[in-house]
Write an enzyme that holds these catalytic residues in place. Structure first.
Site, PDB file in Angstrom:
ATOM      1  N   TYR A  97       2.664   3.336   5.916  1.00 56.28           N
ATOM      2  CA  TYR A  97       3.646   2.436   6.518  1.00 56.28           C
ATOM      3  C   TYR A  97       2.947   1.506   7.514  1.00 56.28           C
ATOM      4  O   TYR A  97       3.247   0.315   7.575  1.00 56.28           O
ATOM      5  CB  TYR A  97       4.754   3.232   7.210  1.00 56.28           C
ATOM      6  CG  TYR A  97       5.582   4.032   6.240  1.00 56.28           C
ATOM      7  CD1 TYR A  97       6.624   3.432   5.533  1.00 56.28           C
ATOM      8  CD2 TYR A  97       5.335   5.377   6.019  1.00 56.28           C
ATOM      9  CE1 TYR A  97       7.390   4.160   4.632  1.00 56.28           C
ATOM     10  CE2 TYR A  97       6.092   6.117   5.122  1.00 56.28           C
ATOM     11  CZ  TYR A  97       7.111   5.499   4.437  1.00 56.28           C
ATOM     12  OH  TYR A  97       7.866   6.214   3.545  1.00 56.28           O
ATOM     13  N   ASN A 120      14.775  -0.494  -0.273  1.00 56.79           N
ATOM     14  CA  ASN A 120      14.381  -1.242  -1.467  1.00 56.79           C
ATOM     15  C   ASN A 120      15.351  -0.932  -2.609  1.00 56.79           C
ATOM     16  O   ASN A 120      15.470   0.212  -3.028  1.00 56.79           O
ATOM     17  CB  ASN A 120      12.952  -0.840  -1.866  1.00 56.79           C
ATOM     18  CG  ASN A 120      12.558  -1.340  -3.234  1.00 56.79           C
ATOM     19  OD1 ASN A 120      13.035  -2.363  -3.705  1.00 56.79           O
ATOM     20  ND2 ASN A 120      11.662  -0.609  -3.875  1.00 56.79           N
ATOM     21  N   HIS A 129       7.576   3.868  -3.841  1.00 59.94           N
ATOM     22  CA  HIS A 129       7.067   5.236  -3.933  1.00 59.94           C
ATOM     23  C   HIS A 129       5.587   5.324  -3.573  1.00 59.94           C
ATOM     24  O   HIS A 129       5.085   6.392  -3.280  1.00 59.94           O
ATOM     25  CB  HIS A 129       7.301   5.812  -5.338  1.00 59.94           C
ATOM     26  CG  HIS A 129       6.622   5.048  -6.431  1.00 59.94           C
ATOM     27  ND1 HIS A 129       7.165   3.898  -6.987  1.00 59.94           N
ATOM     28  CD2 HIS A 129       5.443   5.262  -7.070  1.00 59.94           C
ATOM     29  CE1 HIS A 129       6.351   3.451  -7.922  1.00 59.94           C
ATOM     30  NE2 HIS A 129       5.298   4.262  -7.996  1.00 59.94           N
TER      31      HIS A 129
END
Length: 161
Positions: A97, A120, A129
């Site tokens: 992230y 999303n 993912h």
């Protein structure tokens, strides 16, 4: 919004499209699915037929990149920026992230990037993912961590079908 269903190796998916492009790929029990009120079922929709074909190839291991028109206009400008950045994470790779926040030029926005990633609407195709914790741990996935793990394993060379 037009929709159809697709039975995939990771469960039943609901596929949604506008006239502009693919607008949604949702797992059963998808955490952030807002519902399909007013949507029109269209099993013959050309965009959705292309999505099914490309997903079939992806799950069979013969497709690494999707070539589909996308309509991600349902998101805020920031969410759309994050979703666009997800498209740059290569097949078989992951990003944290924090790394994703740096890529979009907002290194302090790690939590906001995580929230946008989780919202999303185009799972699998826009590869949220592939985003993991900085420690390497698998964290949150609107389609469930079991499915996130399965998709990552597929991309690592393990076949689902």
């Amino acid at each position: 919004m037009f929709y159809t269903n697709y039975d995939s190796p990771v469960g039943k998916l609901l596929l949604a499209a506008t006239e502009r492009g693919l607008a949604g790929v949702y797992f059963e029990n998808h955490r952030h699915f807002k519902g399909s009120d007013g949507w029109v079922r269209d099993d013959g929709n050309a965009i959705l037929a292309d999505v099914k074909q490309q997903l079939q190839e992806y799950f069979a291991g013969s497709r690494r990149r999707f070539e589909l028109p996308l309509d991600i206009s349902s998101g805020t400008p920031f969410q759309q920026q994050v979703w666009q950045a997800l498209l740059d994470i290569p097949f078989g790779a992951t990003a944290s992230y924090g790394e994703l926040a740096r890529r979009i030029g907002k290194p302090a926005a790690v939590r906001a990037v995580g929230a946008a990633n989780g919202r999303n609407p185009v799972s699998i195709i826009v590869p949220c993912h592939r985003v993991i914790a900085g420690s390497g741990a698998l964290t949150g996935y609107a389609g469930g961590l079991v499915n996130k793990q399965a998709l990552l394993e597929l991309e690592a060379g393990d076949r689902l079908i």
